[in-house]
Design an enzyme around this catalytic site. Sequence first.
Site, PDB file in Angstrom:
ATOM      1  N   SER A  26       0.846  -1.189   0.000  1.00 24.58           N
ATOM      2  CA  SER A  26       0.000   0.000   0.000  1.00 24.58           C
ATOM      3  C   SER A  26       0.875   1.230   0.000  1.00 24.58           C
ATOM      4  CB  SER A  26      -0.903   0.003   1.240  1.00 24.58           C
ATOM      5  OG  SER A  26      -1.525   1.272   1.422  1.00 24.58           O
ATOM      6  N   TYR A  76      -1.929  -0.559  10.440  1.00 24.46           N
ATOM      7  CA  TYR A  76      -2.028  -0.935   9.037  1.00 24.46           C
ATOM      8  C   TYR A  76      -0.809  -0.436   8.271  1.00 24.46           C
ATOM      9  CZ  TYR A  76      -3.730  -1.185   4.216  1.00 24.46           C
ATOM     10  OH  TYR A  76      -3.863  -1.464   2.874  1.00 24.46           O
TER      11      TYR A  76
END
Length: 300
Positions: free
Chosen positions: A148, A161
Amino acid sequence: MNVGISVSERTVLITGGAMGMGRLYAERAVSEGAKAVILWDRDAKALAASAAEIQSLGGSRIHTYALDVSSLEEVTQAATATMSDADVPDVLINNAGIVRSAYFWDHTDADIDAVMQVNTLAPMHVTRSFLPRMIERPTPARILNVASASGTLSVPKMSVYTASKWAVIGWSDSVRLELEEAGHGHVRVTTLIPSYIKTGMFEGARGPLLTPLMEPEYVVNRAWTALMEGKARVQLPWTVPLGSALRGVLPQPVWDVVAGRVFQVYRSMDHFTGRPTPRPDAAPAANGGPSRTSASGTTA
């Protein structure tokens, strides 16, 4: 030099393959003539429904395994079953992932463990289950690890995350270099580093300046092409590598102003809601391990 391959008559394994981008990768594999498409996911019902629909798209054999990739025991059992039922995958796509949004101190121990296990440890364990066999074979093999853009910078309300994806980027690219260094260039690793995608996983998140939420089909197409060509990484959209470059050259206080006030990166999770309901756990198999099915596709 990047040498492209095709999945025609090859075996493709996708984690998180029951829906969203995982399913799109599966559909792409079938459309390009894969011999077998293997779907791993924790949602047994979604797996069954997706398999039934995907197998009608072509002649690929579809294998499904309902398991929790955060469990090393289940990953090991599913990998053994996969190699017995189908084959060692020629293409492995580590797509499964979860997100928790909150200030770090509002994360529970369970939140932290789940995010790190699914996003970081699972790709490592899944890859380790197949990589030695991929190396042994002389035929080309590909691995796609989905990271990501959050793994390239800091994002408030997403600290765990973000940490999980920083780890994936460092691990994935290091494995790429290790394979090259050890003379196993027929196995190539691609790291996908996208900003927010319209999958429901990041419902409510707002893309930074000049970074709209991307369509899943666009991201899958770009990632698939890079994967087949054996490229090292894909960063989407163009603002992702730009942000990384700016962060590397600007003093931290200046970067905080640029990221926070100009690009609004630091506010991107302020309205996050995520999926309306959590995905159900897969029903355990009779022996306590992953449950599996397989079916032959027919040409439409």
